[in-house]
Design a protein around this motif. Sequence first.
Motif, PDB file in Angstrom:
ATOM      1  N   TYR A  45       0.802  -1.186  -0.063  1.00 21.52           N
ATOM      2  CA  TYR A  45       0.078   0.145  -0.064  1.00 21.52           C
ATOM      3  C   TYR A  45       0.792   1.322   0.150  1.00 21.52           C
ATOM      4  N   THR A  46       0.473   2.240  -0.415  1.00 18.53           N
ATOM      5  CA  THR A  46       0.853   3.542  -0.624  1.00 18.53           C
ATOM      6  C   THR A  46       0.084   4.443   0.158  1.00 18.53           C
ATOM      7  N   PHE A  47       0.357   5.270   1.136  1.00 15.51           N
ATOM      8  CA  PHE A  47      -0.264   6.299   2.162  1.00 15.51           C
ATOM      9  C   PHE A  47       0.196   7.564   1.727  1.00 15.51           C
ATOM     10  N   ASN A  48      -0.729   8.363   1.421  1.00 16.39           N
ATOM     11  CA  ASN A  48      -0.184   9.944   1.139  1.00 16.39           C
ATOM     12  C   ASN A  48      -0.938  10.850   1.785  1.00 16.39           C
ATOM     13  N   LEU A  49      -0.185  11.579   2.463  1.00 19.29           N
ATOM     14  CA  LEU A  49      -0.640  12.634   3.309  1.00 19.29           C
ATOM     15  C   LEU A  49      -0.358  14.225   2.813  1.00 19.29           C
ATOM     16  N   VAL A  50      -1.451  14.700   2.161  1.00 18.25           N
ATOM     17  CA  VAL A  50      -0.944  15.945   1.533  1.00 18.25           C
ATOM     18  C   VAL A  50      -1.747  17.157   2.020  1.00 18.25           C
ATOM     19  N   ARG A  51      -1.111  18.448   1.839  1.00 15.31           N
ATOM     20  CA  ARG A  51      -1.476  19.822   2.088  1.00 15.31           C
ATOM     21  C   ARG A  51      -2.893  19.630   1.130  1.00 15.31           C
ATOM     22  N   PHE A  52      -3.872  20.379   1.673  1.00 15.38           N
ATOM     23  CA  PHE A  52      -5.238  20.512   1.214  1.00 15.38           C
ATOM     24  C   PHE A  52      -6.050  22.107   1.425  1.00 15.38           C
ATOM     25  N   GLY A  53      -6.828  22.285   0.597  1.00 14.76           N
ATOM     26  CA  GLY A  53      -7.631  23.616   0.800  1.00 14.76           C
ATOM     27  C   GLY A  53      -6.653  24.873   0.764  1.00 14.76           C
TER      28      GLY A  53
END
Length: 380
Positions: A45-53
Amino acid sequence: MADDYSFDTSTTGSIVANTRIGGGTIEVPGDKDMFSVSLTAGTTYTFNLVRFGVSWLNDPYLQLYNPQLTLVAQDDDSGNNLQARIVYTPTTSGTYYLGVMDAASGTGQYQIGATSSTSITGSVSLGALRTQVSEGDSVTFIVSAPISLAGNTYGYVLQGVSATDITSTTMNGQFTIGSDGRARITTTLVNDNLTEGTETLTIGTDIGQNLSVTVLDTSRPMVNVSATARNVLGVYSAFYGNAPTSATYATELGVYNSGGSSNYAADVAARFATTPNQSLAGTVLANLGVTAATTGGYTPSDSFTLVRDALTVYFTAFPSAKGQVVLNLVNLLANLERDTVWGQAAINFNNTLAARYSALPVLADTPAELVGVAHAGFDA
């Protein structure tokens, strides 16, 4: 400020790999959120946490806990643009937990997702057919990915506007990568009559990409302005930079009615005959609300410089036609609210003109010429 997700196994936050992404806000320094996710042993699995908004999380930091709440992986800057990414293959199936926080003491919005393919690393891009749209328009985002991902389905989330601003009222959904490695995500904006100002529509995907487009507020209550008033107020405002008093407007209207629009424009321009052409061109544009700040497109400053220089050339080559050139510019600008480059300037111009007209006493404008200031501006 209430915490949106707790940092324990009772959290209401959850995501589903390749299907449902999540998002939230780190409200205060030191806040941590947790999301549950079901993983299958042997699958990578690849988990991505990204800036948003609009107010995004400054430095996303991601942790992964196994079903026994043992920390098995963590990351700060392995994703695109120094965002967080974890690639992990569990040895046992079960419910795992993702911890979300800022690496320092930042706050802001984020988005988190999981996919079961590691081949997406550094190879997916997200674009838009237009970076500036108007209410009532359709927005199309294009995902470009490796051919190896063809047939895979992922999730997306829209943010920055409310659900009532979208015709489908749906703020999330799925897209499937086509055989050409691309996917299109199209959403249509509601053309309402609310004054909301310029908004930013942001889309985020669970494969680590997000993109924003500007939404111009082009749907406003109708204000009737006669074509005569538009010409008089538009030309006067372009040269003088302010609204005429009631007495001055009555005088200007008399000049207009006695000679027509072209003669009136020439009369006003003649009052500025000694002003240098380049200076006059810049002044006219500024008075109409056309500046580098209100110009759109890929290179706003270049677009503004181009039109300013062109206006200077016209003033120099045709000195007796300065008024007509400005009159033409007034009528052109009034109908450009949906234009990618000049839309914001047109909106500002129409709003200003409508406000100035509304402040004047009722005068003898021709009723048959009444037109509306709304959506695409004036319909002369």
